[in-house]
Design an enzyme around this catalytic site. Structure first.
Site, short mmCIF file in Angstrom:
data_model
loop_
_atom_site.label_atom_id
_atom_site.label_comp_id
_atom_site.label_asym_id
_atom_site.label_seq_id
_atom_site.Cartn_x
_atom_site.Cartn_y
_atom_site.Cartn_z
N LYS A 139 0.80 -1.10 0.08
CA LYS A 139 0.01 0.14 0.01
C LYS A 139 0.94 1.17 0.06
CE LYS A 139 -4.29 -1.88 2.11
NZ LYS A 139 -5.19 -1.59 3.30
N LYS A 175 -6.27 -9.46 -6.85
CA LYS A 175 -7.65 -9.79 -6.10
C LYS A 175 -8.56 -8.78 -6.44
CE LYS A 175 -9.27 -9.56 -1.41
NZ LYS A 175 -8.75 -9.57 0.00
N LYS A 193 -12.18 -3.34 -4.00
CA LYS A 193 -13.34 -2.10 -3.99
C LYS A 193 -12.58 -0.65 -4.18
CE LYS A 193 -14.39 -2.47 0.65
NZ LYS A 193 -12.98 -2.87 1.54
#
Ligand code: TRP
Length: 343
Positions: free
Chosen positions: A119, A202, A205
Site C-alpha cells: 500500500k 485480487k 473495491k
C-alpha cells in the site's frame, strides 16, 4: 475447528473497510460465509472505518460508504438478533487498546508486513501515514477486545492475523492470561475472486478502473457489460486451473461456482465444447440473479429512514459491553491507575 471447554459458543469477529462500494469479491469471500456462521457462533461483524482513514478519505464519502456497508451486511442476511453489527469508531475501546498494543509491538514486526509495503508503494513516500504503518495493531485490538476464537479473513490477512496471535501471546506472558489467542478461518479455496481486467490481482473495491470489479449494487446491464469484457486468454477450453495463463477463465468459473454452489465437475461438463462468450453470458446471468434479491432487500432497508442507524446504535451498545470488559482488565494489568469516577 478448535474445541473449547467453556460453555459459551465460540466467538467470531470480522470486518470490512468502508472504502468504497462492496464488490462480489467481498460478498463471495466474506459476507456469504458470515451469514452461514451466525447460526453456530457468537458473531461480531464490524465496519472498520478507523482502518479506512489510514489513507485519505472524503468525509462525506466515508459516511456514505459506512452506511452502505452496514445496509449490505443486512441485505445479505446478517440478522442483528443473531450477530452484532457495529461501526468500529463507535466503540472507543478499539483506539485505546490499539495504542496499548502499539507500545508492545516491535517496529520490526510491522516492518515485515507485506500489505503495508504494497500500500505504501502506491503513495508518495512522504505522505504515507503512521496509521497505515500501525494498521495491524488496530486490527489486533479489534479481534482481541472480543476474545474472538475465530477470525474469518481472506488469505491476504494471514500475516496480520499472525501478528495478532503473537501480540496476544506476548501480552499474556508479560501480564498474565488476558486474551484468547485467535485462529484464522480461511474460506475454502475458490472464494478468492480476482479482478476482471487483471485476473492476477485480487478484486478490490478501491481499484478505480471501470472494468475491474462487479459491485454488489451494479445494475444488471453494468454487470453484463463488465463480465463480457473480462480478460480471458487466446485459447478456447474451459476448465478450472491454477495456470496463470488461464487465470481469467478460472476466475469466471470460480464466480460461477460460488454463486451456484455446483461442483467443479458439473460446471466443467456444462461448458465442455462451449466458447468463452457463452461462458461469460452464463456467468453474468448467475451474478445478476444472485444479486437480485440482495439488491431488492437493500432498497427496502435504505428506504426506511433510520433503520440502519438504529441497528448500528444497538450493535455498538452490545459491542461496548464486551470490549470494555476486556479493556478494563487490560488497564489494570498494565498498571493504569483506576479512575475513581469510571464505572
Ligand atoms: N484488515 C482487514 C481487511 O482489509 C479488515 C479488518 C480490520 C479486519 N479489522 C479486522 C478483518 C478484524 C478481520 C478482523 O480485510
Amino acid at each position: 475447528m478448535p474445541e473449547t471447554t467453556s460453555t459459551r459458543p465460540l466467538r467470531i469477529l470480522s470486518g470490512i473497510q468502508p472504502s468504497g462500494q462492496l464488490t462480489i469479491g467481498n460478498y463471495l469471500g466474506a459476507l456469504k460465509q458470515w451469514v452461514q456462521l451466525q447460526d453456530d457462533y457468537e458473531c461480531y461483524y464490524c465496519i472498520v472505518d478507523m482502518h479506512a482513514i489510514t489513507v485519505p478519505r472524503e468525509p462525506a464519502e466515508l459516511r456514505a460508504s459506512t452506511r452502505m456497508t452496514a445496509a449490505l451486511y443486512l441485505a445479505c442476511g446478517i440478522r442483528p438478533e443473531r450477530a452484532t453489527i457495529f461501526v468500529q469508531s463507535h466503540v472507543s475501546a478499539h483506539a485505546e487498546l490499539a495504542w496499548i498494543l502499539g507500545c508492545l509491538t516491535p517496529m520490526g514486526w510491522l516492518n515485515r508486513m507485506t500489505q503495508f509495503k504494497d500500500k505504501a508503494a502506491k503513495q508518495q513516500a512522504e505522505s504515507v501515514s503512521a496509521g497505515l504503518f500501525t494498521y495491524p495493531t488496530l486490527m489486533a485490538a479489534d479481534i482481541l477486545l472480543y476474545q474472538a476464537n475465530l477470525v474469518p479473513v481472506g488469505d491476504d490477512q494471514r500475516q496480520h492475523l499472525e501478528l495478532t496471535r503473537d501480540l496476544a501471546q506476548r501480552f499474556n506472558s508479560q501480564y498474565g492470561e488476558t486474551f484468547t489467542v485467535p485462529e484464522g478461518f480461511f474460506p475454502k479455496a475458490g472464494a478468492r475472486i480476482m479482478g476482471l481486467d487483471n485476473p492476477l490481482v485480487k478484486m478490490s473495491k478501491s481499484e478505480t478502473s471501470d472494468y475491474h470489479a462487479v459491485y454488489m449494487l451494479d445494475e444488471p446491464d453494468q454487470i453484463k457489460r463488465k463480465i463480457m469484457r473480462a480478460v480471458t486468454d487466446s485459447g478456447n477450453s474451459i476448465y478450472f486451473t491454477d495456470d496463470p495463463e488461464k487465470a481469467g477463465v478460472n476466475n469466471l468459473l470460480t464466480i460461477y461456482q460460488a454463486f451456484t454452489d455446483e461442483t467443479k465437475e458439473a460446471i466443467e461438463a456444462r461448458f465442455a465444447g462451449k466458447g468463452y462468450a457463452e461462458l461469460k453470458k452464463a456467468v453474468a446471468e448467475v451474478v445478476v440473479e444472485g444479486l437480485r434479491p440482495i439488491q431488492a432487500r437493500y432498497r427496502e432497508l435504505t428506504a426506511e429512514s433510520d433503520l440502519i442507524d438504529q441497528v448500528l446504535m444497538q450493535g455498538a451498545a452490545k459491542a461496548r459491553l464486551v470490549a470494555n470488559t476486556t479493556l478494563n482488565t487490560v488497564r489494570e494489568r498494565i498498571g493504569f491507575l483506576a479512575a475513581a469516577d469510571r464505572a
